[in-house]
Design a protein around this motif. Structure first.
Motif, PDB file in Angstrom:
ATOM      1  N   ASP A   3       0.796  -1.162   0.047  1.00 55.67           N
ATOM      2  CA  ASP A   3      -0.069  -0.035   0.017  1.00 55.67           C
ATOM      3  C   ASP A   3       0.820   1.286   0.002  1.00 55.67           C
ATOM      4  O   ASP A   3       0.700   2.308  -0.786  1.00 55.67           O
ATOM      5  CB  ASP A   3      -0.983  -0.185   1.141  1.00 55.67           C
ATOM      6  CG  ASP A   3      -1.852   1.228   1.368  1.00 55.67           C
ATOM      7  OD1 ASP A   3      -2.459   1.474   0.124  1.00 55.67           O
ATOM      8  OD2 ASP A   3      -1.956   2.061   2.322  1.00 55.67           O
ATOM      9  N   ILE A   4       1.969   1.409   0.775  1.00 57.28           N
ATOM     10  CA  ILE A   4       2.759   2.371   0.839  1.00 57.28           C
ATOM     11  C   ILE A   4       3.454   2.685  -0.387  1.00 57.28           C
ATOM     12  O   ILE A   4       3.414   3.794  -1.011  1.00 57.28           O
ATOM     13  CB  ILE A   4       4.024   2.260   1.815  1.00 57.28           C
ATOM     14  CG1 ILE A   4       3.140   2.355   3.333  1.00 57.28           C
ATOM     15  CG2 ILE A   4       5.046   3.121   1.842  1.00 57.28           C
ATOM     16  CD1 ILE A   4       4.242   1.828   4.574  1.00 57.28           C
ATOM     17  N   GLU A   5       4.010   1.548  -1.024  1.00 61.21           N
ATOM     18  CA  GLU A   5       4.902   1.677  -2.295  1.00 61.21           C
ATOM     19  C   GLU A   5       3.983   1.949  -3.318  1.00 61.21           C
ATOM     20  O   GLU A   5       4.524   2.669  -4.323  1.00 61.21           O
ATOM     21  CB  GLU A   5       5.528   0.371  -2.584  1.00 61.21           C
ATOM     22  CG  GLU A   5       6.550   0.044  -1.699  1.00 61.21           C
ATOM     23  CD  GLU A   5       7.718   0.892  -1.615  1.00 61.21           C
ATOM     24  OE1 GLU A   5       8.067   1.817  -2.681  1.00 61.21           O
ATOM     25  OE2 GLU A   5       8.409   1.111  -0.460  1.00 61.21           O
ATOM     26  N   SER A   6       2.614   1.710  -3.438  1.00 61.87           N
ATOM     27  CA  SER A   6       1.822   1.917  -4.624  1.00 61.87           C
ATOM     28  C   SER A   6       1.248   3.285  -4.570  1.00 61.87           C
ATOM     29  O   SER A   6       1.175   4.041  -5.479  1.00 61.87           O
ATOM     30  CB  SER A   6       0.674   1.146  -4.573  1.00 61.87           C
ATOM     31  OG  SER A   6      -0.277   1.271  -3.394  1.00 61.87           O
ATOM     32  N   LYS A   7       1.288   3.751  -3.321  1.00 58.36           N
ATOM     33  CA  LYS A   7       0.842   5.236  -2.989  1.00 58.36           C
ATOM     34  C   LYS A   7       2.042   6.371  -2.829  1.00 58.36           C
ATOM     35  O   LYS A   7       1.767   7.509  -3.241  1.00 58.36           O
ATOM     36  CB  LYS A   7       0.072   5.387  -1.923  1.00 58.36           C
ATOM     37  CG  LYS A   7      -1.279   4.739  -1.743  1.00 58.36           C
ATOM     38  CD  LYS A   7      -2.115   4.900  -0.538  1.00 58.36           C
ATOM     39  CE  LYS A   7      -3.520   4.012  -0.414  1.00 58.36           C
ATOM     40  NZ  LYS A   7      -4.263   4.258   0.778  1.00 58.36           N
ATOM     41  N   ARG A   8       3.138   5.824  -2.809  1.00 64.17           N
ATOM     42  CA  ARG A   8       4.398   6.580  -2.942  1.00 64.17           C
ATOM     43  C   ARG A   8       4.741   7.054  -4.240  1.00 64.17           C
ATOM     44  O   ARG A   8       5.648   6.182  -4.562  1.00 64.17           O
ATOM     45  CB  ARG A   8       5.416   6.233  -2.108  1.00 64.17           C
ATOM     46  CG  ARG A   8       6.680   6.972  -1.811  1.00 64.17           C
ATOM     47  CD  ARG A   8       7.796   6.464  -0.697  1.00 64.17           C
ATOM     48  NE  ARG A   8       8.446   5.379  -1.176  1.00 64.17           N
ATOM     49  CZ  ARG A   8       9.245   4.831  -0.694  1.00 64.17           C
ATOM     50  NH1 ARG A   8       9.958   5.394   0.383  1.00 64.17           N
ATOM     51  NH2 ARG A   8      10.142   3.672  -1.132  1.00 64.17           N
ATOM     52  N   LYS A   9       4.262   7.957  -4.797  1.00 57.81           N
ATOM     53  CA  LYS A   9       4.509   8.659  -6.223  1.00 57.81           C
ATOM     54  C   LYS A   9       5.973   9.045  -6.134  1.00 57.81           C
ATOM     55  O   LYS A   9       6.685   9.530  -5.253  1.00 57.81           O
ATOM     56  CB  LYS A   9       3.681   9.360  -6.637  1.00 57.81           C
ATOM     57  CG  LYS A   9       2.204   9.043  -6.539  1.00 57.81           C
ATOM     58  CD  LYS A   9       1.316   9.910  -7.188  1.00 57.81           C
ATOM     59  CE  LYS A   9      -0.168   9.650  -7.258  1.00 57.81           C
ATOM     60  NZ  LYS A   9      -1.103  10.395  -7.573  1.00 57.81           N
ATOM     61  N   TYR A  41       4.785  11.912   3.872  1.00 57.18           N
ATOM     62  CA  TYR A  41       3.764  10.680   3.476  1.00 57.18           C
ATOM     63  C   TYR A  41       4.111   9.540   4.668  1.00 57.18           C
ATOM     64  O   TYR A  41       3.332   8.881   5.363  1.00 57.18           O
ATOM     65  CB  TYR A  41       3.622  10.048   2.290  1.00 57.18           C
ATOM     66  CG  TYR A  41       2.849   8.894   2.084  1.00 57.18           C
ATOM     67  CD1 TYR A  41       1.723   8.875   2.179  1.00 57.18           C
ATOM     68  CD2 TYR A  41       3.622   7.916   1.769  1.00 57.18           C
ATOM     69  CE1 TYR A  41       0.887   7.847   2.183  1.00 57.18           C
ATOM     70  CE2 TYR A  41       2.648   6.602   1.472  1.00 57.18           C
ATOM     71  CZ  TYR A  41       1.532   6.446   1.926  1.00 57.18           C
ATOM     72  OH  TYR A  41       0.690   5.422   1.732  1.00 57.18           O
ATOM     73  N   THR A  57       7.740  11.731  -6.432  1.00 63.02           N
ATOM     74  CA  THR A  57       7.934  12.946  -6.336  1.00 63.02           C
ATOM     75  C   THR A  57       9.076  13.631  -5.747  1.00 63.02           C
ATOM     76  O   THR A  57       9.771  12.919  -5.170  1.00 63.02           O
ATOM     77  CB  THR A  57       6.513  13.253  -5.613  1.00 63.02           C
ATOM     78  OG1 THR A  57       6.416  14.906  -5.515  1.00 63.02           O
ATOM     79  CG2 THR A  57       6.445  12.925  -4.299  1.00 63.02           C
ATOM     80  N   ARG A 116       2.289   7.857   8.035  1.00 61.05           N
ATOM     81  CA  ARG A 116       2.046   6.594   8.195  1.00 61.05           C
ATOM     82  C   ARG A 116       2.605   5.990   9.511  1.00 61.05           C
ATOM     83  O   ARG A 116       2.040   5.331  10.143  1.00 61.05           O
ATOM     84  CB  ARG A 116       2.563   5.603   7.038  1.00 61.05           C
ATOM     85  CG  ARG A 116       2.200   5.852   5.616  1.00 61.05           C
ATOM     86  CD  ARG A 116       0.631   5.276   5.582  1.00 61.05           C
ATOM     87  NE  ARG A 116       0.364   3.938   6.045  1.00 61.05           N
ATOM     88  CZ  ARG A 116       0.158   3.078   5.334  1.00 61.05           C
ATOM     89  NH1 ARG A 116       0.054   3.417   4.015  1.00 61.05           N
ATOM     90  NH2 ARG A 116      -0.347   1.550   5.644  1.00 61.05           N
TER      91      ARG A 116
END
Length: 281
Positions: free
Chosen positions: A82-88, A98, A90, A102
């Motif tokens: 979940d973290i890796e998929s949301k961590r764009k 972010y 940037t 968490r």
């Protein structure tokens, strides 16, 4: 049956140690790890349903200690995914913020459930029959209606809580490491490549080696702490020793001399002598 559960956990740990061989893509590695955890839990569930437990002690031990070993890993890898998929991709400040958010949520959960955390960390047992037996009338109705407890043959009141605490402890280490990487990236510090070696023996055996090296004074002329050695060996062999190095040393000290206090070191010595003898024959 205990042996079967041990085999499932051992197979899971061995398979998880090889996830990097599956793909170079991190999300794919995590998805693969999640699948392995689900397979292990399914194997456990089938054993529980088919064979049950011979007594209350066995049932408590399974839901308090055995199942969380697999379930916590599932929760951990799901959170990492979940973290890796949301961590764009940037800028660093956004990523750091972010990750810190968490981390704050994890600490909020642990604070909210501090009594259960204390029960887990202090290895209490006085409420085990309430927490880790199925078909318990004391389980709140709200929890009984929760989707996580629909499978009442494989869930108890707090095996999920223990698993979550264990997962969050791993997740804290993961997030702190990621934040450290961001700091190093900003400072231009080059990190060593991630080790592909894994310690597959028991932690207490590695701790025996650590203290032998530490007391020998063979590194930095003895000007090194056991914590520093634990961190170096931990990075090299992909194992977290920070929480166990002092506890295991205490266990080694408590061994009776007639039971052999340095079991693993003596085993290594015997193996080396045998192999040297084999080559001389």
């Amino acid at each position: 049956m205990e042996t079967n559960y041990s085999e499932i956990i051992r197979d899971l740990d061995n398979d998880l140690s090889r996830t990097k061989e599956v793909s170079e893509n991190v999300p794919e590695q995590i998805e693969y790890a999640i699948g392995l955890c689900k397979v292990a839990l399914d194997r456990m569930r089938k054993l529980v349903i088919q064979e049950g437990f011979p007594d209350i002690i066995s049932e408590i031990n399974f839901f308090k200690k055995v199942k969380p070993l697999a379930y916590s890993k599932l929760l951990f890898y799901q959170a990492v995914f979940d973290i890796e998929s949301k961590r764009k991709k940037t800028d660093i400040p956004v990523i750091r913020r972010y990750l810190q958010q968490r981390l704050s949520k994890i600490h909020e959960y642990l604070e909210e459930h501090q009594l259960k955390v204390q029960y887990y960390r202090c290895r209490c047992s006085h409420l085990d029959e309430k927490y880790f037996l199925r078909n318990n009338d004391e389980i709140p109705l709200k929890l009984r209606n929760d989707h996580q407890l629909m499978d009442e043959e494989f869930f108890t009141w707090h095996d999920h809580t223990f698993s979550t605490i264990m997962a969050y402890e791993m997740l804290i280490d993961y997030i702190i490491l990621e934040l450290k990487k961001l700091d190093n990236l900003e400072k231009g510090i080059v990190e060593f490549p991630e080790s592909t070696l894994f310690w597959t023996g028991k932690k207490i055996e590695l701790v025996e080696i650590l203290y032998a090296v530490y007391f020998s004074g063979s590194i930095n002329n003895g000007k090194v702490t056991i914590k520093e050695l634990a961190e170096v060996f931990g990075r090299l062999l992909n194992i977290d020793l920070s929480k166990d190095v002092y506890r295991y040393y205490a266990e080694i000290q408590q061994r009776k001399k007639e039971e052999n206090q340095t079991k693993f070191l003596d085993f290594l010595r015997a193996i080396l002598i045998k192999k040297l003898g084999d080559k001389n024959e």
